[in-house]
Write an enzyme that holds these catalytic residues in place. Structure first.
Site, short mmCIF file in Angstrom:
data_model
loop_
_atom_site.label_atom_id
_atom_site.label_comp_id
_atom_site.label_asym_id
_atom_site.label_seq_id
_atom_site.Cartn_x
_atom_site.Cartn_y
_atom_site.Cartn_z
N LYS A 87 1.29 -0.70 -0.45
CA LYS A 87 0.69 0.12 -0.16
C LYS A 87 1.21 1.43 -0.24
CE LYS A 87 -2.34 2.55 1.48
NZ LYS A 87 -1.51 4.41 2.15
N GLU A 123 8.43 1.69 11.69
CA GLU A 123 9.76 2.71 11.45
C GLU A 123 8.89 4.02 11.34
OE1 GLU A 123 13.08 -0.17 8.69
OE2 GLU A 123 12.32 1.88 7.65
N CYS A 181 13.88 11.01 7.67
CA CYS A 181 13.40 10.14 9.73
C CYS A 181 14.79 10.23 9.95
CB CYS A 181 13.42 9.16 9.17
SG CYS A 181 13.86 7.48 8.10
#
Ligand code: NAD
Length: 503
Positions: free
Chosen positions: A190, A265, A299
């Site tokens: 997805k 994550e 990130c």
């Protein structure tokens, strides 16, 4: 023609196919319409519509999960050497279409070409690396006991869901999908609704490389609908997720009823700590690179600079000069260093921190303004005179925005660095070896670099602590997630079996 014009020209060729057919879902090797019709993908560069994208629903996820379950036995049982060959071919296919992937990714996400061209090749590297581990991935141990020969082996967990974000979508998709396929799992992917283009290219490349239908499926759509249905589906055995910490918590809740295994994550508010004994030239380059590359939508970005007060003035002065000099521009221009933010919602979030910083009495030492209204461009921004209690020091902004905080002692630096909900990465700049050892030992982060920016080495564990995630990727850690350990004990003799109900 300028390099930008040449890239735009090539991009238009690549986009023609997307514009003609839109992006359907891909299930069991077939293009399928979304149960919810279509939504439109737009470019953050000029807000123009790129193409229609299938709006996947829970029904589409159900069809894809069944396709992944049907394809699982054949893929699991395929000889490892044959699976390896297919994965290597996927890597070759990515390399052959790396320019197309990079240009489409830039147009879809606003990321600069200089970084996305490398990210596309890193996608190929992910496939190559995990392909090379395929043959030994199932190996186990033998653990002999006095009465038994115990052997262990690893088996793929089954069909898995992969849910990815929009910041570097192609690279991150391969980072999850390559080890899943190498393990023998089948996948329902997805992709992020804001950046669907390159997931479609990946599945095309994979099928052309010989991946059997149904081994990799893609359902586009929104997180709260298609993503949620994927987490809840009983045929899906695990979810590999990359995204916000808040969403990570939802993933866990949504998977509770089916006892889903989750790998999360998540976000970060990562510190870079610069001591006055460091190589300040290199530290400056790394500080700038780790927050202003990839639009700060990263990130692992070092969004909090902790700088020793003895060098603060000089370091910040040089930082301000460099930040003001960063080239913001069209992502397809190879000279561009920072492009536009992904979408209007994220642009509103990032620019809201310019106001929040002022309200908190931080100084906007560089940037702090949007740029034009053609796309979602903002100035690379630096906040000084800040402290760790301010919102700009505590919340993940996820843009080209750095908050600088001074410290006096090592103890103070450590306490500020750890005073956060997150714990993904940390960067320490010092030439004092014992301090580096002491400091990294106490720093709460999953990954730490000393006198270096983030340089990824695929065999090392990638992941965070605290609200930055659960689980590790990389090397054998990836196989641990996508595979189950199995133990079999063989009796080696006639050991005594306790007899119940016997006279
Ligand atoms: P996001 O959490 O909003 O979305 C990520 C994905 O989750 C998208 O595909 C989205 O559709 C889906 N999703 C949203 N709600 C869902 C739900 N209820 N159930 C299932 N799926 C759902 O994140 P984003 O805004 O796309 O990405 C930015 C975030 O990702 C930042 O916080 C960043 O730090 C994080 N990130 C982390 C890493 C890492 O390795 N730790 C890497 C890249 C990005």
């Amino acid at each position: 023609m300028s390099a930008l014009e040449q890239n735009l020209d090539k991009l238009n060729g690549y986009l023609a196919a997307f514009k003609a057919t839109g992006i359907p879902n891909r299930i069991a090797g077939n293009d399928t319409a979304g149960g919810g019709g279509v939504f439109q993908s737009t470019s953050p560069i000029d807000k123009s519509v790129i193409c229609d994208v299938a709006h996947g629903t829970a029904g589409d996820i159900d069809t894809a999960a069944k396709a992944a379950a049907d394809a699982f036995p054949e893929w699991r049982n395929m000889p490892a050497t044959q699976r390896r060959k297919i994965l290597i071919k996927v890597a070759e296919g990515i390399e052959a279409r790396a320019e197309e992937i990079a240009l489409c990714e830039c147009w879809d996400t606003g990321q600069a070409y200089r970084f996305m061209s490398k990210a596309a090749l890193r996608g190929a590297e992910n496939f190559r690396y995990f392909a090379d581990q395929v043959v030994q991935a199932r190996d186990g141990q033998h653990l002999k006991s006095p009465t038994l020969m115990n052997v262990t082996s690893r088996v793929p967990i089954g069909p898995v869901g992969v849910i990815t974000p929009w910041n570097t979508p192609f690279m991150l998709s391969t980072w999850k999908i390559a080890p899943a396929l190498a393990s023998g799992c089948t996948v329902v992917h997805k992709p992020a609704e804001s950046s669907p283009l390159t997931a479609r290219l990946l599945i095309e490349i994979a099928e052309q490389a010989g991946l059997p239908p149904g081994v990799l499926n893609a359902v586009n759509g929104f997180g709260e609908e298609a993503g949620k249905a994927l987490c809840e589906h009983p045929l899906i055995k695990a979810i590999a997720f990359v995204g916000e910490s808040r969403t990570g918590s939802l993933i866990t809740k949504q998977g509770a009823d089916t006892l889903k295994r989750n790998h999360l994550e998540l976000g970060g508010k990562n510190p870079v700590i610069v001591f006055d004994d460091a190589d300040l030239e290199r530290a400056l380059d790394a500080v700038i690179f780790m927050i202003y590359s990839i639009n700060g939508e990263r990130c692992t970005s070092s969004s909090r600079l902790l700088v020793q007060d003895t060098i603060q003035q000089e370091f910040e002065a040089r930082l301000i000069e460099r930040v003001k000099n960063i080239k913001v521009g069209h992502p397809l221009d190879p000279a561009t260093e920072v492009g536009p933010l992904i979408n209007e919602e994220h642009y509103n979030k990032v620019t809201s921190y310019f106001k929040i910083a002022k309200e908190d009495n931080a100084t906007i030492a560089a940037g702090g303004e949007p740029i034009g209204d053609q796309g979602y461009f903002v100035q690379p921004t630096l906040f000084t005179n800040a402290n760790n209690q301010m919102r700009v020091a505590r919340e993940e902004i996820f843009g080209p925005v750095l908050t600088s905080i001074p410290f006096t002692t090592e103890e103070q630096a450590l306490s500020i660095a750890n005073d956060t909900n997150y714990g993904l990465t940390g960067y320490v700049w010092t030439n004092d070896l014992t301090r580096a050892l002491r400091f990294t030992d106490a720093l709460e982060a999953g990954m730490i670099w000393v006198n270096s920016e983030n340089v990824r080495h695929l065999p090392t564990p990638f992941g965070g602590v605290k609200s930055s995630g659960i689980g590790r990727d990389g090397g054998d850690w990836s196989f641990e997630f996508y595979m189950e350990q199995k133990h079999i004990g063989f009796a080696t003799g006639q050991h005594k079996i306790t007899r119940l109900g016997a006279q």
